[in-house]
Design an enzyme around this catalytic site. Structure first.
Site, short mmCIF file in Angstrom:
data_model
loop_
_atom_site.label_atom_id
_atom_site.label_comp_id
_atom_site.label_asym_id
_atom_site.label_seq_id
_atom_site.Cartn_x
_atom_site.Cartn_y
_atom_site.Cartn_z
N TYR A 150 0.87 -1.04 -0.06
CA TYR A 150 0.14 0.11 -0.15
C TYR A 150 1.01 1.29 0.05
O TYR A 150 1.54 1.58 0.99
CB TYR A 150 -0.85 0.06 1.25
CG TYR A 150 -2.19 0.89 1.05
CD1 TYR A 150 -2.34 2.05 0.26
CD2 TYR A 150 -3.06 0.41 2.04
CE1 TYR A 150 -3.39 2.42 0.19
CE2 TYR A 150 -4.44 1.60 2.01
CZ TYR A 150 -4.19 2.33 0.94
OH TYR A 150 -5.47 3.26 1.13
N LYS A 198 -2.06 4.97 -3.15
CA LYS A 198 -3.13 5.83 -2.76
C LYS A 198 -2.77 7.29 -3.72
O LYS A 198 -1.65 7.63 -3.40
CB LYS A 198 -2.84 6.05 -1.32
CG LYS A 198 -3.51 7.18 -0.65
CD LYS A 198 -5.08 7.14 -0.84
CE LYS A 198 -5.65 5.67 -0.28
NZ LYS A 198 -6.96 5.52 -0.51
N PRO A 228 -7.80 7.24 -5.74
CA PRO A 228 -7.72 8.88 -5.60
C PRO A 228 -8.59 9.32 -4.50
O PRO A 228 -8.84 10.54 -4.35
CB PRO A 228 -7.89 9.37 -6.77
CG PRO A 228 -8.86 8.47 -7.50
CD PRO A 228 -8.46 7.10 -7.06
N ASN A 229 -9.52 8.21 -3.88
CA ASN A 229 -10.61 8.66 -2.87
C ASN A 229 -11.32 9.81 -3.60
O ASN A 229 -11.33 10.73 -2.71
CB ASN A 229 -10.09 9.14 -1.48
CG ASN A 229 -9.31 7.85 -0.86
OD1 ASN A 229 -7.90 7.58 -0.48
ND2 ASN A 229 -10.33 7.06 -0.36
N HIS A 331 -10.49 -3.50 2.39
CA HIS A 331 -10.19 -2.21 2.70
C HIS A 331 -9.26 -2.27 4.26
O HIS A 331 -9.59 -2.94 4.95
CB HIS A 331 -11.50 -1.27 2.94
CG HIS A 331 -11.31 -0.25 3.53
ND1 HIS A 331 -11.65 0.40 4.65
CD2 HIS A 331 -10.47 1.10 2.83
CE1 HIS A 331 -11.34 1.61 4.83
NE2 HIS A 331 -10.75 1.98 3.83
N SER A 332 -8.58 -1.33 4.13
CA SER A 332 -7.97 -0.90 5.59
C SER A 332 -7.86 0.49 5.83
O SER A 332 -7.67 1.25 5.05
CB SER A 332 -6.71 -1.58 5.62
OG SER A 332 -5.58 -0.76 5.45
N ASN A 333 -7.75 0.89 7.06
CA ASN A 333 -7.27 2.24 7.79
C ASN A 333 -6.12 1.71 8.51
O ASN A 333 -5.98 0.57 8.97
CB ASN A 333 -8.36 2.56 8.57
CG ASN A 333 -9.23 3.69 7.73
OD1 ASN A 333 -10.73 3.41 7.65
ND2 ASN A 333 -8.89 4.50 7.09
#
Ligand code: GKR
Ligand code: MG
Length: 436
Positions: A150, A198, A228-229, A331-333
């Site tokens: 990531y 990201k 790109p959120n 997904h991850s945070n």
């Protein structure tokens, strides 16, 4: 196994200045650790993102949890849903759901609150039964879970402050060339077989160039993704989709909202570009699924047990994705080792997991994990599914206490990437979504 006590411990962990479409990570990320104590004195642990109301929300469920059976999580789930589900949802929060990068989205309060309780209960039950958590989810269908590198554009710094300042293992990366160096270092260290970038940080042409350079560096056998959120308009998403049609395994959240994603999909298909669109922003809860399927907005859902309502919920999401011909990724945070191991057991027991999972774990300094350093190791980008009881890892109580002391010193209680960007790098920063 009867649950006799529940403890919630908020912790702060050093976090490097990673960039995204809304701003930059603060020096510390906040997590909450839930411990459930069984009648035999054993403990089970769960972890979740921590914002201002998280600890109180979890503590507020104590009466629904303590006294219950660690294997009867459905009862607790329904009771939490009944308690929180009836609360009015602010329409502004619903409008923001597509734009919110925090792990504490208000629209999924019941699911978020239940999730770490479920993980802790399954860890406890697994320990009591002498079985791994994946067995309580139906059993492992794979013996190792592959993760993706990531990559983040980032400023110099390893996160934390003063005595907690951590080494900057990957250095500043604010150009495509520096990003390739970051990718090489991370892949060399962990052995990842796929790469996620990201994005939403540099001009889209530079981000396209970054993917091209990564393609040159790693070759066509290493799948690449870009996320790109929601930083791009529909037109920019189309331009990137065209430019990278041959280079991406999926394009993640290029633009906001289900209708926006559906338009990108429709127009790319009309041009003969069938690259799947993936999301953890347009579809974040069960009620988003019907409309998304109806308009073919996304072809891959990134599940996340922290806000979809726990491990069993995401396993069910896998079945739903399979039914509708969608892919499932994860997904991850920013997270600690407890969450990582929960993801591993979930992924192990989910047949329809069709992509390598995301993880922020390489960005965590071992000094900040609440597991003993070295508890989790990657082998060629994957984590072996533990055969030991529960999650298969033990919490280091001294490390947990240090994390809590850090939390008490940190002056903020909510993630604020926008404010951090203004404070440290650009006082005039405005989070515009879409920006390009
Ligand atoms: O850590 O800045 C970040 C990510 O942008 C995170 O907040 C996102 O939720 O990783 C996530 C994603 O895939 O969108
Ligand atoms: Mg994403």
């Amino acid at each position: 196994m009867k649950i006799v006590d529940m403890k919630v411990t908020p912790v702060a962990i050093a976090d490097p200045p990673l960039r995204n479409s809304t701003g930059v990570h603060e020096p510390y990320a906040l997590r909450a650790i839930v411990e459930l104590v069984g009648e035999d004195g054993r403990s089970g642990f769960g972890e979740t993102g921590c914002g201002k109301g998280t600890v109180a929300a979890l503590e507020g469920m104590r009466d629904l949890v303590v006294g219950g059976d660690a294997l009867h999580t459905t009862t607790v789930e329904r009771a939490i849903a009944a308690r929180l589900g009836g609360l009015p949802v602010d329409p502004a929060d619903v409008a923001r759901q597509h734009l919110d990068l925090t792990p504490t989205r208000p629209t999924t309060a019941a699911q978020r609150t239940f999730s770490p309780i479920e993980v802790a209960a399954l860890d406890l039950a697994g320990k009591a039964l002498g079985r791994p958590v994946c067995d309580l989810l139906g059993g492992a269908v794979r013996d190792a879970v592959p993760f993706s590198a990531y990559l983040f554009y980032k400023h110099a710094g390893g996160g934390g402050e003063d005595g907690d300042a951590r080494p900057d293992r990957y250095g500043e990366a604010l150009t495509p060339e520096a990003m390739v160096a970051q990718a090489r270092a991370m892949v060399a260290e962990y052995g990842f077989k796929s790469v996620k970038l990201k994005a939403g940080v540099l001009d889209p042409d530079e981000e396209v160039r970054t993917i091209r350079l990564l393609r040159d560096a790693f070759g066509p056998d290493v799948p690449l993704r870009i996320d790109p959120n929601c930083a791009w308009t529909v037109e920019t998403s189309l331009a990137v989709g065209r430019a990278l049609a041959d280079a991406l395994e999926y394009l993640e959240d290029p633009t906001p909202t289900i209708p926006g994603m559906a338009e990108v999909r429709r127009r790319l298909l009309a041009e003969g570009i069938a690259m799947p669109l993936a999301t953890n922003m347009a579809v974040t809860k069960w009620s988003d699924v019907p409309e998304s399927v109806r308009v073919d907005a996304v072809q891959v859902i990134l599940g996340d047990h922290h806000y979809w309502g726990g491990l069993r919920a995401v396993a069910q999401l896998g079945r739903l994705c399979e039914t509708f011909g969608l892919g499932l990724s994860m997904h991850s945070n920013t997270h600690l080792g407890i969450s990582l191991m929960a993801m591993v057991h979930l992924a192990a027991a989910t047949p329809h997991l069709t992509y390598d999972c995301d993880t922020h774990y390489p960005w965590l300094d071992p000094a900040d994990d609440v597991l003993a350093a070295g508890s989790i190791t990657f082998e060629v980008g994957a984590i072996r599914v533990p055969a030991g009881p529960g999650l298969g890892v033990e919490v280091d109580r001294d490390a947990l206490a240090r994390g809590h002391e850090r939390y008490l010193r940190v002056p903020y209680r909510d993630r604020d990437d926008v404010g951090e960007m203004r404070r440290r790098y650009d006082p005039a920063w405005e989070p515009r979504i879409p920006r390009w």
